[in-house]
Design a protein around this motif. Sequence first.
Motif, PDB file in Angstrom:
ATOM      1  N   GLY A 230      17.360   7.420  -1.134  1.00 37.89           N
ATOM      2  CA  GLY A 230      17.462   6.579   0.046  1.00 37.89           C
ATOM      3  C   GLY A 230      16.629   5.326  -0.038  1.00 37.89           C
ATOM      4  O   GLY A 230      15.425   5.378   0.128  1.00 37.89           O
ATOM      5  N   GLY A 231      17.275   4.203  -0.329  1.00 35.23           N
ATOM      6  CA  GLY A 231      16.579   2.918  -0.316  1.00 35.23           C
ATOM      7  C   GLY A 231      16.413   2.282  -1.670  1.00 35.23           C
ATOM      8  O   GLY A 231      16.430   1.065  -1.799  1.00 35.23           O
ATOM      9  N   GLY A 232      16.220   3.088  -2.699  1.00 33.88           N
ATOM     10  CA  GLY A 232      16.159   2.553  -4.050  1.00 33.88           C
ATOM     11  C   GLY A 232      14.843   1.920  -4.456  1.00 33.88           C
ATOM     12  O   GLY A 232      14.740   1.320  -5.527  1.00 33.88           O
ATOM     13  N   GLN A 233      13.795   2.020  -3.611  1.00 35.44           N
ATOM     14  CA  GLN A 233      12.505   1.438  -3.989  1.00 35.44           C
ATOM     15  C   GLN A 233      11.927   2.131  -5.227  1.00 35.44           C
ATOM     16  O   GLN A 233      12.328   3.234  -5.569  1.00 35.44           O
ATOM     17  CB  GLN A 233      11.498   1.546  -2.829  1.00 35.44           C
ATOM     18  N   GLU A 234      10.971   1.465  -5.849  1.00 35.85           N
ATOM     19  CA  GLU A 234      10.281   1.993  -7.031  1.00 35.85           C
ATOM     20  C   GLU A 234      11.270   2.444  -8.103  1.00 35.85           C
ATOM     21  O   GLU A 234      11.233   3.572  -8.590  1.00 35.85           O
ATOM     22  CB  GLU A 234       9.336   3.137  -6.638  1.00 35.85           C
ATOM     23  N   ARG A 235      12.158   1.527  -8.462  1.00 34.98           N
ATOM     24  CA  ARG A 235      13.180   1.734  -9.493  1.00 34.98           C
ATOM     25  C   ARG A 235      14.063   2.949  -9.199  1.00 34.98           C
ATOM     26  O   ARG A 235      14.586   3.587 -10.105  1.00 34.98           O
ATOM     27  CB  ARG A 235      12.547   1.882 -10.871  1.00 34.98           C
ATOM     28  N   GLY A 236      14.195   3.292  -7.909  1.00 34.72           N
ATOM     29  CA  GLY A 236      15.040   4.407  -7.530  1.00 34.72           C
ATOM     30  C   GLY A 236      14.419   5.765  -7.755  1.00 34.72           C
ATOM     31  O   GLY A 236      15.002   6.789  -7.402  1.00 34.72           O
ATOM     32  N   VAL A 237      13.217   5.794  -8.320  1.00 41.29           N
ATOM     33  CA  VAL A 237      12.550   7.061  -8.609  1.00 41.29           C
ATOM     34  C   VAL A 237      11.836   7.597  -7.373  1.00 41.29           C
ATOM     35  O   VAL A 237      11.753   8.801  -7.151  1.00 41.29           O
ATOM     36  CB  VAL A 237      11.552   6.900  -9.777  1.00 41.29           C
ATOM     37  N   ARG A 238      11.330   6.672  -6.535  1.00 38.91           N
ATOM     38  CA  ARG A 238      10.555   7.101  -5.370  1.00 38.91           C
ATOM     39  C   ARG A 238      10.915   6.199  -4.183  1.00 38.91           C
ATOM     40  O   ARG A 238      10.241   5.211  -3.921  1.00 38.91           O
ATOM     41  CB  ARG A 238       9.074   7.009  -5.704  1.00 38.91           C
ATOM     42  N   PRO A 239      11.981   6.511  -3.462  1.00 40.00           N
ATOM     43  CA  PRO A 239      12.421   5.649  -2.368  1.00 40.00           C
ATOM     44  C   PRO A 239      11.518   5.745  -1.147  1.00 40.00           C
ATOM     45  O   PRO A 239      10.711   6.661  -1.026  1.00 40.00           O
ATOM     46  CB  PRO A 239      13.816   6.187  -2.048  1.00 40.00           C
ATOM     47  N   GLY A 240      11.676   4.785  -0.242  1.00 38.71           N
ATOM     48  CA  GLY A 240      10.903   4.779   0.997  1.00 38.71           C
ATOM     49  C   GLY A 240      10.159   3.475   1.160  1.00 38.71           C
ATOM     50  O   GLY A 240       9.851   2.772   0.193  1.00 38.71           O
ATOM     51  N   THR A 241       9.868   3.116   2.413  1.00 37.32           N
ATOM     52  CA  THR A 241       9.134   1.887   2.704  1.00 37.32           C
ATOM     53  C   THR A 241       7.769   1.921   2.038  1.00 37.32           C
ATOM     54  O   THR A 241       7.013   2.894   2.170  1.00 37.32           O
ATOM     55  CB  THR A 241       8.961   1.718   4.225  1.00 37.32           C
ATOM     56  N   GLN A 242       7.446   0.861   1.334  1.00 40.12           N
ATOM     57  CA  GLN A 242       6.182   0.812   0.598  1.00 40.12           C
ATOM     58  C   GLN A 242       5.012   0.593   1.560  1.00 40.12           C
ATOM     59  O   GLN A 242       5.078  -0.278   2.439  1.00 40.12           O
ATOM     60  CB  GLN A 242       6.236  -0.309  -0.447  1.00 40.12           C
ATOM     61  N   ALA A 243       3.962   1.380   1.394  1.00 38.35           N
ATOM     62  CA  ALA A 243       2.760   1.260   2.227  1.00 38.35           C
ATOM     63  C   ALA A 243       1.910   0.121   1.674  1.00 38.35           C
ATOM     64  O   ALA A 243       1.009   0.337   0.858  1.00 38.35           O
ATOM     65  CB  ALA A 243       1.991   2.571   2.225  1.00 38.35           C
ATOM     66  N   VAL A 244       2.201  -1.090   2.124  1.00 35.15           N
ATOM     67  CA  VAL A 244       1.611  -2.284   1.510  1.00 35.15           C
ATOM     68  C   VAL A 244       0.093  -2.258   1.582  1.00 35.15           C
ATOM     69  O   VAL A 244      -0.593  -2.619   0.622  1.00 35.15           O
ATOM     70  CB  VAL A 244       2.171  -3.561   2.170  1.00 35.15           C
ATOM     71  N   HIS A 245      -0.475  -1.833   2.708  1.00 33.46           N
ATOM     72  CA  HIS A 245      -1.936  -1.832   2.835  1.00 33.46           C
ATOM     73  C   HIS A 245      -2.584  -0.862   1.856  1.00 33.46           C
ATOM     74  O   HIS A 245      -3.627  -1.173   1.261  1.00 33.46           O
ATOM     75  CB  HIS A 245      -2.352  -1.519   4.267  1.00 33.46           C
ATOM     76  N   LEU A 246      -1.958   0.306   1.649  1.00 33.92           N
ATOM     77  CA  LEU A 246      -2.493   1.266   0.685  1.00 33.92           C
ATOM     78  C   LEU A 246      -2.332   0.754  -0.741  1.00 33.92           C
ATOM     79  O   LEU A 246      -3.235   0.892  -1.576  1.00 33.92           O
ATOM     80  CB  LEU A 246      -1.786   2.615   0.837  1.00 33.92           C
ATOM     81  N   ILE A 247      -1.188   0.170  -1.027  1.00 32.81           N
ATOM     82  CA  ILE A 247      -0.928  -0.357  -2.366  1.00 32.81           C
ATOM     83  C   ILE A 247      -1.890  -1.491  -2.691  1.00 32.81           C
ATOM     84  O   ILE A 247      -2.453  -1.558  -3.795  1.00 32.81           O
ATOM     85  CB  ILE A 247       0.539  -0.816  -2.473  1.00 32.81           C
ATOM     86  N   ALA A 248      -2.111  -2.393  -1.724  1.00 29.29           N
ATOM     87  CA  ALA A 248      -3.043  -3.501  -1.951  1.00 29.29           C
ATOM     88  C   ALA A 248      -4.450  -2.987  -2.198  1.00 29.29           C
ATOM     89  O   ALA A 248      -5.168  -3.478  -3.088  1.00 29.29           O
ATOM     90  CB  ALA A 248      -3.023  -4.446  -0.752  1.00 29.29           C
ATOM     91  N   GLY A 249      -4.867  -1.977  -1.419  1.00 35.06           N
ATOM     92  CA  GLY A 249      -6.188  -1.396  -1.635  1.00 35.06           C
ATOM     93  C   GLY A 249      -6.302  -0.734  -2.989  1.00 35.06           C
ATOM     94  O   GLY A 249      -7.329  -0.853  -3.675  1.00 35.06           O
ATOM     95  N   PHE A 250      -5.256  -0.045  -3.389  1.00 33.24           N
ATOM     96  CA  PHE A 250      -5.216   0.586  -4.714  1.00 33.24           C
ATOM     97  C   PHE A 250      -5.357  -0.462  -5.803  1.00 33.24           C
ATOM     98  O   PHE A 250      -6.096  -0.279  -6.778  1.00 33.24           O
ATOM     99  CB  PHE A 250      -3.898   1.348  -4.840  1.00 33.24           C
ATOM    100  N   GLY A 251      -4.656  -1.580  -5.642  1.00 37.40           N
ATOM    101  CA  GLY A 251      -4.734  -2.641  -6.645  1.00 37.40           C
ATOM    102  C   GLY A 251      -6.137  -3.176  -6.814  1.00 37.40           C
ATOM    103  O   GLY A 251      -6.622  -3.366  -7.936  1.00 37.40           O
ATOM    104  N   VAL A 252      -6.807  -3.422  -5.697  1.00 41.32           N
ATOM    105  CA  VAL A 252      -8.191  -3.924  -5.763  1.00 41.32           C
ATOM    106  C   VAL A 252      -9.095  -2.883  -6.411  1.00 41.32           C
ATOM    107  O   VAL A 252      -9.944  -3.203  -7.254  1.00 41.32           O
ATOM    108  CB  VAL A 252      -8.688  -4.292  -4.355  1.00 41.32           C
ATOM    109  N   ALA A 253      -8.923  -1.622  -6.041  1.00 39.59           N
ATOM    110  CA  ALA A 253      -9.736  -0.552  -6.637  1.00 39.59           C
ATOM    111  C   ALA A 253      -9.520  -0.472  -8.138  1.00 39.59           C
ATOM    112  O   ALA A 253     -10.478  -0.289  -8.909  1.00 39.59           O
ATOM    113  CB  ALA A 253      -9.394   0.787  -5.973  1.00 39.59           C
ATOM    114  N   ALA A 254      -8.271  -0.608  -8.577  1.00 42.67           N
ATOM    115  CA  ALA A 254      -7.980  -0.572 -10.010  1.00 42.67           C
ATOM    116  C   ALA A 254      -8.630  -1.742 -10.724  1.00 42.67           C
ATOM    117  O   ALA A 254      -9.217  -1.585 -11.808  1.00 42.67           O
ATOM    118  CB  ALA A 254      -6.464  -0.592 -10.224  1.00 42.67           C
ATOM    119  N   GLN A 255      -8.528  -2.919 -10.139  1.00 38.67           N
ATOM    120  CA  GLN A 255      -9.139  -4.107 -10.746  1.00 38.67           C
ATOM    121  C   GLN A 255     -10.650  -3.942 -10.879  1.00 38.67           C
ATOM    122  O   GLN A 255     -11.257  -4.327 -11.880  1.00 38.67           O
ATOM    123  CB  GLN A 255      -8.809  -5.326  -9.890  1.00 38.67           C
ATOM    124  N   MET A 256     -11.277  -3.331  -9.882  1.00 37.61           N
ATOM    125  CA  MET A 256     -12.727  -3.138  -9.906  1.00 37.61           C
ATOM    126  C   MET A 256     -13.152  -2.162 -10.990  1.00 37.61           C
ATOM    127  O   MET A 256     -14.270  -2.257 -11.509  1.00 37.61           O
ATOM    128  CB  MET A 256     -13.201  -2.651  -8.542  1.00 37.61           C
TER     129      MET A 256
END
Length: 375
Positions: A230-256
Motif C-alpha cells: 500500500g503506497g509503494g514507499q521505500e522502494r515498495g519494500v516498506r509502504p506507509g507515510t514516512q515519519a519525517v521527524h524521526l527520519i531527520a533525527g536518525f539522519g543527524v544521529a548517524a552523521q554524528m
Amino acid sequence: MSTYLDCNATTPVESEVLDAMVRYLTEEYGNAGSRTHEFGVRAKQAVERAREQVAAVVAARRDDVIFTSGATESNNIVLLGLANSVEGATRRHIVSTAIEHKAVLEPLEHLVKQGFEVTLISPDESGRIDAQAVLDAVRSDTLLVSVMHANNETGVVQPIEAIAAGLSDAVWLHVDAAQTFGKLIAPLQNSRIDLISVSAHKIFGPKGIGALVSRRREGRRAPLSPLMFGGGQERGVRPGTQAVHLIAGFGVAAQMTLRDHEQRQAACLRFRDGVLTAMAKLGGRVNGDREHCLPHVLNVSLPGLNSEAAMVTLKGVLALSNGSACTSTSYEPSHVLVAMGLGRDRIESALRLSWCHLTPEVDWPQACERLRRMM
C-alpha cells in the motif's frame, strides 16, 4: 537519581537530534509524499538527506537505505521477505547462530514451520562464534547466512569479516548491526555484507525508526518480497507515510556517529576501566571475550548474588539489566549465556552494564557496598 547503565537497551537522545526532530514536527510538517507544494518537497528533501547520512556510515549508496521502524522490522523483512521470494522457493536452508536477538530467532522459528531448515551455530564459552563453523554449515541449498555483529547481552563482537570473506557469491549475507552501527565503523563498510539491520535509538536517535541497508552486489540486490502493501514507499519494500521527524533525527544521529566516533570511544573506554575495577573488588567474572568486546558493555557474574535481587538493591543508584530489554518480562535463563555453556549459578548472577559517552561518573564505593551486603 540512578545512573543509567542500560545503553544497550536504548540510548539518550542527543540535543542536535532533538532539535532536528522538533523542526520537522512544528515547522516543516509536510508529508514527504506530497509533491504538489513546497511543504512536501522540503519534507522529501529531509528524507533523502537522512538517507545519505545513514548510508555514509556503512559506505553504502543513498538508494541502498530503506527506512523501517527499527532493527526488529528490518530483520523480519530480510528473513521473511527473502524466504517468500523466488529464490526462497528453491533454496530453503538458512545458517544463523544460537545467540541472535529474538528478532532473528523468532522469525527463523516461523520459517521452520514453513518448511525451511535452519542451522544454528553455538559459540564457545567466550561468546564468540567460529567463522569456519558458519562457513562449513553452508550447503548448496543455503539461501542466507544471518549473523549479528555484536551480541546485545555480552557485547562480544562476532567475526563477520571472516564470514564475509569465505562465503560464496551464491549466498546472501545479513548482519544485525543494532549494537554496532555507528560504533564499529570499518567492518560494516565491507561491501560483501548484503543486508544490514539498524535502529536509531541505539545511536542517540529516536525510538521507532531504523533502516535496512540493502546493497547491490554485481548489480543485483537480495530479492525481498514486501511484508506489507500500500503506497509503494521505500522502494515498495516498506509502504506507509514516512515519519519525517524521526527520519531527520536518525539522519543527524548517524552523521554524528562519524563526526564524534573517536571521542565517544575514548570516553567509553575510560568508563570501562572504572567498571572493571569495581567488579574486580566484588570478585566478579566477566562473561565473554574481553579482547573482542564493545568498549561500552560488560556482562559480569557476581558470586553468590542473584541478579534480580541485585537490581532491586541498586535501585536509586544504578539502573542496569540482566539481559535483553526485549525479554525483560521473562524469568527464563538468558539463551545467550546458556548457549555459551555457562553454569546455572553464573547465569543467575549475571548483570549487564552498558554505558555511553554521556554517562556521568558513578559512585562505585556506594554501589559496591550495597552489593557486598548481599553476598
